[in-house]
Design a protein around this motif. Structure first.
Motif, PDB file in Angstrom:
ATOM      1  N   PRO A 226      -1.854  56.866  30.490  1.00 54.08           N
ATOM      2  CA  PRO A 226      -0.783  55.913  30.140  1.00 54.08           C
ATOM      3  C   PRO A 226       0.537  56.606  29.796  1.00 54.08           C
ATOM      4  N   ARG A 227       0.460  57.733  29.090  1.00 58.21           N
ATOM      5  CA  ARG A 227       1.691  58.447  28.727  1.00 58.21           C
ATOM      6  C   ARG A 227       2.351  59.040  29.968  1.00 58.21           C
ATOM      7  N   LEU A 228       1.543  59.610  30.872  1.00 60.53           N
ATOM      8  CA  LEU A 228       2.081  60.149  32.112  1.00 60.53           C
ATOM      9  C   LEU A 228       2.741  59.045  32.938  1.00 60.53           C
ATOM     10  N   GLN A 229       2.094  57.885  32.999  1.00 60.63           N
ATOM     11  CA  GLN A 229       2.645  56.770  33.758  1.00 60.63           C
ATOM     12  C   GLN A 229       3.969  56.313  33.173  1.00 60.63           C
ATOM     13  N   CYS A 230       4.050  56.282  31.855  1.00 64.23           N
ATOM     14  CA  CYS A 230       5.279  55.844  31.194  1.00 64.23           C
ATOM     15  C   CYS A 230       6.437  56.792  31.509  1.00 64.23           C
ATOM     16  N   ILE A 231       6.179  58.095  31.423  1.00 62.53           N
ATOM     17  CA  ILE A 231       7.221  59.087  31.721  1.00 62.53           C
ATOM     18  C   ILE A 231       7.685  58.963  33.172  1.00 62.53           C
ATOM     19  N   PHE A 232       6.724  58.867  34.073  1.00 63.00           N
ATOM     20  CA  PHE A 232       7.052  58.771  35.492  1.00 63.00           C
ATOM     21  C   PHE A 232       7.806  57.476  35.794  1.00 63.00           C
ATOM     22  N   ALA A 233       7.405  56.369  35.158  1.00 62.62           N
ATOM     23  CA  ALA A 233       8.048  55.081  35.399  1.00 62.62           C
ATOM     24  C   ALA A 233       9.517  55.112  34.997  1.00 62.62           C
ATOM     25  N   VAL A 234       9.818  55.751  33.873  1.00 57.51           N
ATOM     26  CA  VAL A 234      11.205  55.845  33.417  1.00 57.51           C
ATOM     27  C   VAL A 234      12.036  56.652  34.419  1.00 57.51           C
ATOM     28  N   VAL A 235      11.484  57.762  34.895  1.00 52.96           N
ATOM     29  CA  VAL A 235      12.181  58.572  35.901  1.00 52.96           C
ATOM     30  C   VAL A 235      12.405  57.769  37.176  1.00 52.96           C
ATOM     31  N   LEU A 236      11.385  57.022  37.571  1.00 50.53           N
ATOM     32  CA  LEU A 236      11.467  56.246  38.806  1.00 50.53           C
ATOM     33  C   LEU A 236      12.499  55.125  38.704  1.00 50.53           C
ATOM     34  N   LEU A 237      12.594  54.501  37.542  1.00 47.71           N
ATOM     35  CA  LEU A 237      13.610  53.465  37.335  1.00 47.71           C
ATOM     36  C   LEU A 237      15.015  54.050  37.461  1.00 47.71           C
ATOM     37  N   ALA A 238      15.195  55.251  36.940  1.00 46.68           N
ATOM     38  CA  ALA A 238      16.493  55.918  37.051  1.00 46.68           C
ATOM     39  C   ALA A 238      16.821  56.221  38.515  1.00 46.68           C
ATOM     40  N   VAL A 239      15.812  56.678  39.260  1.00 48.19           N
ATOM     41  CA  VAL A 239      16.010  56.962  40.691  1.00 48.19           C
ATOM     42  C   VAL A 239      16.367  55.683  41.442  1.00 48.19           C
ATOM     43  N   ALA A 240      15.657  54.585  41.138  1.00 49.06           N
ATOM     44  CA  ALA A 240      15.911  53.303  41.801  1.00 49.06           C
ATOM     45  C   ALA A 240      17.330  52.823  41.513  1.00 49.06           C
ATOM     46  N   ALA A 241      17.768  52.955  40.266  1.00 46.01           N
ATOM     47  CA  ALA A 241      19.120  52.528  39.885  1.00 46.01           C
ATOM     48  C   ALA A 241      20.171  53.361  40.617  1.00 46.01           C
ATOM     49  N   PHE A 242      19.941  54.659  40.733  1.00 44.43           N
ATOM     50  CA  PHE A 242      20.889  55.533  41.421  1.00 44.43           C
ATOM     51  C   PHE A 242      20.979  55.160  42.904  1.00 44.43           C
ATOM     52  N   MET A 243      19.818  54.918  43.550  1.00 49.73           N
ATOM     53  CA  MET A 243      19.823  54.564  44.959  1.00 49.73           C
ATOM     54  C   MET A 243      20.487  53.207  45.205  1.00 49.73           C
ATOM     55  N   LEU A 244      20.249  52.276  44.273  1.00 46.85           N
ATOM     56  CA  LEU A 244      20.867  50.959  44.392  1.00 46.85           C
ATOM     57  C   LEU A 244      22.394  51.067  44.323  1.00 46.85           C
ATOM     58  N   ALA A 245      22.857  51.851  43.357  1.00 49.02           N
ATOM     59  CA  ALA A 245      24.303  52.040  43.216  1.00 49.02           C
ATOM     60  C   ALA A 245      24.883  52.741  44.441  1.00 49.02           C
TER      61      ALA A 245
END
Length: 249
Positions: A226-245
């Motif tokens: 669960p902790r690994l998933q949480c860390i990865f999810a936050v990174v992935l959200l940042a990547v998604a936001a950057f690509m969207l922009a």
């Protein structure tokens, strides 16, 4: 030399995530190829399919040796995705680059949200397997793999558990078979694109990803999933936001 180092580093991260979480690493491959190595979105999805196929085959071998792959059911599930994967792979070559970037950003965000709020993966209480739903899920996964070059493990595992009533360890192992088949089907329609890729970067990327996957397994033994998933999810959200922009600006 700088590009080679970036390819090795990105491959190691992708493999690390794949080994630690059993999926999700391929979602990082496309943005890494685009923003670190200068690939176009279309070329990046093709290259990502090659990377996904190689790493999934390696992981599939390990799971098969442990008896965690249900070959017949997995082959049937994968068969439903072959034509959609091939069709989506063909369509991807004709879509605008911005459209591919937007679609990938949306899938990356969905993947992150699912990791932050895990879906209910309880098996059907009656234990019944629903062929129609299995075919639909397999087709949808194939289309996603073909269009965006992602393995879709974050969708395949819950589908195998809820639709085919698999145990979790069997779902993880069998999902690798499904991902490999779908990736190969999509690659069959991209032979021309694959021939023009920069293999001097893709080869080291794949090698680093395979080695990173073994380190990911050891990391998973030290840090809770669960902790690994949480860390990865936050990174992935940042990547998604950057690509969207990037796609909208």
């Amino acid at each position: 030399m700088t590009a080679l180092i970036l390819a090795l580093a990105a491959g190691a991260v992708v493999g690390l995530v794949l080994g630690a979480l059993g999926g999700g690493g391929s979602v990082l491959a496309v943005p890494a190829l685009i923003y670190l190595l200068g690939f176009t979105p279309a070329a990046a999805t093709t290259a990502a399919l090659i990377i996904v196929t190689a790493t999934s085959l390696t992981a599939l071998y390990a799971h098969a040796r442990s008896g965690r792959v249900r070959w017949k059911a997995g082959a049937a599930f994968a068969a439903a995705g072959i034509l959609p994967a091939a069709a989506a792979g063909t369509a991807a070559a004709h879509l605008p680059q911005s459209a591919l970037t937007l679609a990938f950003a949306a899938i990356a965000a969905l993947s992150a949200i699912k990791m932050l709020r895990p879906a209910d993966t309880a098996r059907p209480s009656d234990g019944a397997v629903r062929p129609g739903k299995a075919a639909g899920a397999g087709a949808a996964l194939g289309a996603l793999t073909g269009l965006l070059g992602v393995g879709g493990g974050f969708l395949a595992v819950p589908a195998l558990v809820t639709v085919l009533a698999f145990e979790m360890d069997a779902a993880v192992g069998t999902s690798l078979l499904v991902i490999t088949v779908n990736s190969l089907a999509s690659l069959a329609t991209r032979a021309g694109t694959a021939a023009s890729l920069d293999w001097a970067l893709i080869g080291p990327f794949i090698a680093a990803a395979i080695l990173g996957a073994w380190d990911g397994k050891r990391l998973a033994a030290k840090i809770s999933t669960p902790r690994l998933q949480c860390i990865f999810a936050v990174v992935l959200l940042a990547v998604a936001a950057f690509m969207l922009a990037d796609a909208l600006i």
